[in-house]
Design an enzyme around this catalytic site. Structure first.
Site, short mmCIF file in Angstrom:
data_model
loop_
_atom_site.label_atom_id
_atom_site.label_comp_id
_atom_site.label_asym_id
_atom_site.label_seq_id
_atom_site.Cartn_x
_atom_site.Cartn_y
_atom_site.Cartn_z
CE LYS A 53 24.51 -12.52 -13.04
NZ LYS A 53 24.69 -11.70 -14.25
CB SER A 55 18.42 -16.74 -10.27
OG SER A 55 18.13 -16.63 -11.62
CB THR A 110 16.28 -13.05 -8.57
OG1 THR A 110 17.46 -13.80 -8.25
CG2 THR A 110 16.01 -12.04 -7.46
CB ALA A 111 12.60 -12.20 -12.48
CG HIS A 154 18.71 -9.56 -18.57
ND1 HIS A 154 19.42 -9.36 -17.42
CD2 HIS A 154 18.67 -10.90 -18.76
CE1 HIS A 154 19.81 -10.53 -16.94
NE2 HIS A 154 19.36 -11.47 -17.73
#
Length: 278
Positions: A53, A55, A110-111, A154
């Site tokens: 997993k 980004s 991504t943030a 999150h």
């Protein structure tokens, strides 16, 4: 099979069934639980795990070795990263970040990519120093004055008021209003040498098992949830595990293409063949 994903409730909820041998025909998993900054680095390192997993922002750097899978990741609406400050006022002017220290969870998250796209439009002269730190350390750092603002992800969406912090902007809302698309956060990738269709099938079966048996993963989720309140963990799952977790679909791929296409045009990520992501 080696796999790496975060200990966050959405990931442990999705992968619970596969991790615990409940998916017929699926191989046994050797799991590494790690913050997104670590999994992004693992994907770019030699001999990384077969499945990870990461980004979406990190995807352009690893596509030569890994393929994007159509399920298991995190996309959605109303679930974007937040920019938080300690300000005692209700100041909402992004200009307050000009020249300031901002903590972010990963250089290739991504943030952070969304933050850079947003700041380019909204912060005159740009922000100052960017400080990379694990996402669970960011809110305490803002509260304690170690940084001027923090970019959080999150479950911080639900818990930031407990730290006395204020919301400066919701980058998910900004993205959705700007594109009318969901926000692509976390991608599931697998090594191109593997049977990608089979892996996607096992992940989708794990997602469907989780939905059909929502209480089965409860102990496992809370074990890895960094002492989250059970209700916060449930809210986290309800927000991040959705139809895109089972199948990206046309809207999901459109969101990914929009994000990486725009970031590539701005020179923030390497150019990729967006059509080859499917």
């Amino acid at each position: 099979m080696r796999i790496a994903f975060s200990p966050c409730p959405n990931d442990t909820f999705i992968f619970h069934a596969w991790v615990h041998g409940l998916i017929p025909g699926a191989p046994k998993l050797d799991v590494t639980y790690a913050d997104i900054d670590v999994t992004n680095s693992l994907a770019a390192s030699p001999n990384g795990p077969e499945v990870l997993k990461i980004s979406y922002a990190a995807l352009p750097w690893v596509l030569s070795e890994y393929a994007l899978l159509p399920c298991g990741g995190a996309l959605g609406r109303g679930c974007g990263p937040l920019v938080l400050t300690k300000s005692s006022t209700t100041e909402k002017d992004p200009a307050v970040l000009a020249g300031r220290r901002v903590a972010v969870p990963s250089e290739r998250s991504t943030a952070y990519l969304l933050f850079r796209l947003w700041a380019a439009q909204n912060v005159p002269g740009g922000v100052g120093e960017i400080v990379i730190m694990p996402f669970h350390e960011i809110m305490p750092a803002v509260r304690d004055g170690l940084v001027d603002a923090g970019l959080v992800i999150h479950e911080a969406r639900f818990t930031y008021p407990l730290y006395g912090l204020n919301l400066l902007t919701d980058l998910g809302s900004w993205w959705e209003s700007d594109t009318n698309l969901p926000i692509p956060l976390g991608a599931i990738i697998a090594h191109r040498s593997l049977d990608l269709a089979a892996i996607a099938g096992w992940i989708r079966a794990s997602v469907e098992y989780a939905w059909a048996n929502p209480e089965a993963s409860r102990e496992y989720v809370l074990q890895h949830a960094q002492e989250l309140d059970p209700e916060v963990a449930k809210a986290h799952i309800d927000l991040y595990v959705n139809e895109f977790s089972a199948n990206l679909g046309e809207e999901g791929y459109a969101a990914i293409t929009a994000l990486l296409g725009r970031a590539s045009e701005e020179g923030l990520v390497p150019k990729v063949d967006l059509a080859a992501l499917r």
